[in-house]
Design a protein around this motif. Structure first.
Motif, mmCIF file in Angstrom:
data_model
loop_
_atom_site.group_PDB
_atom_site.id
_atom_site.type_symbol
_atom_site.label_atom_id
_atom_site.label_comp_id
_atom_site.label_asym_id
_atom_site.label_seq_id
_atom_site.Cartn_x
_atom_site.Cartn_y
_atom_site.Cartn_z
ATOM 1 N N PRO A 163 2.688 -11.102 -6.969
ATOM 2 C CA PRO A 163 3.202 -11.017 -5.593
ATOM 3 C C PRO A 163 3.909 -9.702 -5.289
ATOM 4 N N GLY A 164 4.582 -9.139 -6.274
ATOM 5 C CA GLY A 164 5.317 -7.913 -6.020
ATOM 6 C C GLY A 164 4.523 -6.644 -6.239
ATOM 7 N N ALA A 165 3.598 -6.655 -7.168
ATOM 8 C CA ALA A 165 2.887 -5.431 -7.548
ATOM 9 C C ALA A 165 1.416 -5.448 -7.179
ATOM 10 N N GLY A 166 0.909 -6.586 -6.697
ATOM 11 C CA GLY A 166 -0.529 -6.726 -6.479
ATOM 12 C C GLY A 166 -1.113 -5.753 -5.479
ATOM 13 N N ALA A 167 -0.423 -5.524 -4.362
ATOM 14 C CA ALA A 167 -0.965 -4.644 -3.328
ATOM 15 C C ALA A 167 -1.092 -3.216 -3.841
ATOM 16 N N GLU A 168 -0.057 -2.720 -4.509
ATOM 17 C CA GLU A 168 -0.098 -1.358 -5.031
ATOM 18 C C GLU A 168 -1.137 -1.231 -6.143
ATOM 19 N N ALA A 169 -1.228 -2.235 -7.005
ATOM 20 C CA ALA A 169 -2.232 -2.198 -8.071
ATOM 21 C C ALA A 169 -3.636 -2.179 -7.482
ATOM 22 N N SER A 170 -3.864 -2.980 -6.432
ATOM 23 C CA SER A 170 -5.185 -3.011 -5.786
ATOM 24 C C SER A 170 -5.523 -1.664 -5.169
#
Length: 324
Positions: free
Chosen positions: A157-164
């Motif tokens: 939830p916290g890092a998923g957008a940046e990782a994607s």
């Protein structure tokens, strides 16, 4: 005839003396011999630069002057460097350093341990390593390693957008079709730069692939697709158009041209004056792209129109948006 005699430049053995004389000379230059006010930013730069000079005299090495610019860059008007070039110190955010900034960013071996054991680093440090590998900052540029390194963070939830976003950028050149779903998820998660990346990727893959990936990503992220779930108790048709626009741009919602079209149809029926233009813009994306694209969109748009009409009737939206 007058004779000229060249005298050797004076030698100062005291580094502090060199610093003080240099500070005075540079400040005098920046002020145009007292005709211009020297800003605090410029004074700080001079102090920083002369400190580096003093250290260099004591222990010769390097002096580096670097600009500290945002990723988007800056615009410098010609008047600045033609009439007052001193102002470039503030405009470029110049820094005086003993060594280039890039050398301070070299990653230590313990940080690289995640390449063989990703569990050795937490999410934040993995993202730092992913960005370094992607851009080649402090480590040889190795974007091919980024997808496998960060895949386990995609659902975080916290890092998923940046990782994607990082995975999408890493895959962009070698597999744009695989990169696109990651860009969709990143943009839906609030990563602004992913919106422009989606636009670039859509120029590299086919329209059917775009529509299919959008549908899959929308389902995976679990975004509300039913009108009643999306608008709640609102009776403002502009809410429908806002949802259509969010899905159309991919900013604030998962980009989905199908979902954008669905909400635009409902917004138009509800009396929103801007919905028709948006609906036509969506339809225009699929015109003049060949028979296959036209056929695919015709089939999908017909299904969306039927769905919008059913939801309009079943949801009692006529009564909700009717103005007495």
């Amino acid at each position: 005839m007058a004779k000229s005699q060249r005298h050797p430049a004076p030698t100062f053995r005291d580094p502090a003396t060199i610093r003080d004389i240099g500070t005075e000379a540079v400040t005098q230059f920046l002020s145009n011999n007292g005709q211009r006010q020297v800003s605090a930013v410029e004074r700080n730069f001079v102090t920083e630069l002369m400190a580096r000079v003093e250290a260099f005299v004591t222990d010769p090495g390097e002096i580096t002057i670097e600009a500290n610019l945002p990723e988007t860059g800056i615009v410098v008007e010609p008047e600045t460097y033609n009439t007052e070039p001193q102002a470039l110190i503030a405009a470029l955010a110049l820094e005086a350093r003993a060594t280039p900034l890039s050398r301070t960013r070299i990653l230590a071996n313990d940080e690289l341990s995640a390449l063989t054991d990703p569990s050795a680093l937490d999410a934040d440090r993995l993202l730092v390593l992913g960005r370094a590998l992607l851009d080649g900052n402090g480590v040889p540029q190795t974007p091919a390693l980024v997808p496998d390194l960060l895949e386990r963070l995609v659902d975080d939830p916290g890092a998923g957008a940046e990782a994607s976003a990082l995975i999408a950028a890493a895959l962009q050149d070698r597999d744009p079709a695989a990169a696109y779903p990651y860009a969709l998820a990143a943009a839906a998660g609030g990563i602004r730069k992913a919106v422009s990346l989606m636009d670039q990727l859509e120029n590299q893959i086919s329209t059917p692939e775009v529509l299919s990936a959008q549908a899959d990503t929308l389902a995976d992220l679990g975004a509300p697709t039913n009108v009643l779930d999306a608008v709640g108790d609102s009776d403002d048709p502009r809410r429908l158009r806002a949802l259509a626009l969010a899905h159309f741009t991919g900013s604030g919602a998962t980009r989905s041209y199908a979902q954008a079209y669905y909400f635009a149809l409902l917004a138009e029926a509800a009396g929103d004056i801007g919905a028709t233009a948006l609906k036509q813009e969506i339809e225009g994306r699929f015109s003049a792209r060949g028979d296959a694209v036209t056929a695919a969109w015709d089939a999908q748009s017909a299904a969306l129109q039927a769905r919008a009409l059913k939801d309009w009737i079943d949801g009692g939206l006529a009564d909700r948006y009717l103005t007495p």
